[in-house]
Write a protein that holds these residues in place. Structure first.
Motif, mmCIF file in Angstrom:
data_model
loop_
_atom_site.group_PDB
_atom_site.id
_atom_site.type_symbol
_atom_site.label_atom_id
_atom_site.label_comp_id
_atom_site.label_asym_id
_atom_site.label_seq_id
_atom_site.Cartn_x
_atom_site.Cartn_y
_atom_site.Cartn_z
ATOM 1 N N HIS A 127 0.855 -1.183 0.000
ATOM 2 C CA HIS A 127 0.000 0.000 0.000
ATOM 3 C C HIS A 127 0.893 1.236 0.000
ATOM 4 C CE1 HIS A 127 0.620 -0.609 4.410
ATOM 5 N NE2 HIS A 127 0.789 0.700 4.383
ATOM 6 N N ILE A 128 0.320 2.364 -0.350
ATOM 7 C CA ILE A 128 1.044 3.634 -0.265
ATOM 8 C C ILE A 128 0.210 4.612 0.544
ATOM 9 C CG2 ILE A 128 2.175 3.221 -2.493
ATOM 10 C CD1 ILE A 128 0.445 5.533 -3.609
ATOM 11 N N ARG A 157 5.701 9.981 -1.512
ATOM 12 C CA ARG A 157 4.760 9.110 -0.823
ATOM 13 C C ARG A 157 5.566 8.137 0.056
ATOM 14 N NH1 ARG A 157 1.739 12.235 -2.885
ATOM 15 N NH2 ARG A 157 -0.219 11.839 -4.016
ATOM 16 N N ILE A 158 4.895 7.584 1.038
ATOM 17 C CA ILE A 158 5.442 6.439 1.774
ATOM 18 C C ILE A 158 4.848 5.186 1.161
ATOM 19 C CG2 ILE A 158 5.499 5.226 3.985
ATOM 20 C CD1 ILE A 158 5.512 7.999 5.335
ATOM 21 N N ALA A 159 5.711 4.257 0.758
ATOM 22 C CA ALA A 159 5.269 3.022 0.111
ATOM 23 C C ALA A 159 5.681 1.825 0.959
ATOM 24 C CB ALA A 159 5.877 2.909 -1.291
ATOM 25 N N ALA A 235 4.905 -0.894 -6.277
ATOM 26 C CA ALA A 235 3.526 -0.616 -5.861
ATOM 27 C C ALA A 235 3.206 0.867 -5.990
ATOM 28 C CB ALA A 235 3.337 -1.081 -4.417
ATOM 29 N N TYR A 236 4.158 1.708 -5.642
ATOM 30 C CA TYR A 236 3.996 3.164 -5.770
ATOM 31 C C TYR A 236 3.733 3.553 -7.226
ATOM 32 C CZ TYR A 236 5.978 7.914 -6.389
ATOM 33 O OH TYR A 236 6.218 9.208 -6.767
ATOM 34 N N LEU A 237 4.550 3.057 -8.141
ATOM 35 C CA LEU A 237 4.409 3.409 -9.549
ATOM 36 C C LEU A 237 3.042 2.998 -10.091
ATOM 37 C CD1 LEU A 237 7.942 2.370 -10.847
ATOM 38 C CD2 LEU A 237 7.087 4.710 -10.606
#
Length: 284
Positions: A127-128, A157-159, A235-237
């Motif tokens: 999750h982010i 962001r925090i991922a 996941a962020y991308l």
């Protein structure tokens, strides 16, 4: 076997990638002993393996814990890849399952004898989350990066994909290459935000990135190749629609440290988990 093995992950040469210590049977070790072994080795992380209770012959399920020189961490990608390859060299290629503090992590090892084996881990559900502007400002101050050096196409962001990482994107390769930060100041912010690393990235092309990972909370300036951060970054991308939902990405890391490594990140449509692949070899 309590004597630690030494492997490097995400490289085909002992001179590249990220070194990890591996204890293949840590059943008799307490937390203090595992931490001491990790500190004595001095690698960013070491892995400690315990066979799953009741494991029979041919069963490839293990408990895995990870320690930096300073503390236990919930998940470590390069030590997972290294451990899987070390086990496969002794028990054969194929599928393994690791129970980690972050959750179940399946790993598949492929390759042929005489060539470096390659492992692919599948992350826990990622999750982010948003990060406060003042925390980004503090991170940039610790890094000594002007805000104008950030790439506006990649919002901070925090991922998470087993461990938490703050993602910051550099506008240029030169900015990424010039890393000289305030160790204690960045460590204090990371402890407050419960971060494992700061994932610094620069996009070379649509599917190719260069990355660096300061790791002061682990007692080292920089991690040479960071599988957990690679999974989180994938996941962020995808979450921010910066790559297609089904993508294969190449991450180059360690070049600026003189330990070049390569991580492959695979995203599959319809599966939120992230796969991270790389080779691993023993360090003589």
């Amino acid at each position: 076997m309590t004597n630690p093995l030494r492997y490097t992950a995400f490289a085909t040469s002992p001179a590249g990638g990220n070194p990890a210590g591996i204890v293949l049977d840590a059943s008799a070790l307490d937390d203090d002993t595992m931490l001491k072994i990790a500190a004595d080795l001095g690698y960013s992380e070491s892995a400690f393996v315990t066979p799953a209770q009741g494991q029979g012959q041919g069963d490839r399920t293990y408990h895995l814990r990870y320690f930096s020189p300073k503390a236990e961490v919930p998940f470590c990608g390069h030590a997972t890849v290294a451990t899987a390859v070390a086990l496969a060299e002794r028990h054969g290629t194929g599928d393994y399952l690791f129970h980690t503090p972050a959750g179940e992590v399946p790993v598949t090892v492929e390759g042929t004898p005489g060539s470096p084996l390659r492992a692919t881990l599948t992350s826990v559900a990622p999750h982010i989350e948003d990060v406060r502007d003042e925390d980004v400002t503090e991170a940039l101050a610790a890094l000594d990066w002007p805000a104008t050096d950030l790439d506006p196409a990649f919002p901070p962001r925090i991922a998470y994909a087993g461990a938490r990482h703050l993602v910051l994107a550099a506008r240029t390769r030169e900015r990424l290459a010039d890393l000289a930060y305030d160790f204690d100041r960045l460590a204090a912010l990371m402890h407050r935000l419960d971060l494992t690393t700061v994932q610094l990235v620069w996009r070379e092309s649509e599917f190719t990135f260069h990355v660096r990972d300061p790791f002061p909370v682990g007692g080292v300036v920089e991690d040479p190749a960071t599988g957990a951060a690679a999974a989180a970054f994938g996941a962020y991308l995808r979450a921010l629609d910066l790559v297609p939902a089904a993508s294969v990405l190449t991450l180059h890391q360690g070049t600026d440290m003189g330990r070049p490594g390569e991580l492959t990140v695979t995203l599959r449509e319809g599966d939120e988990r992230v796969r991270v692949s790389g080779a691993a070899v023993p360090i003589a």
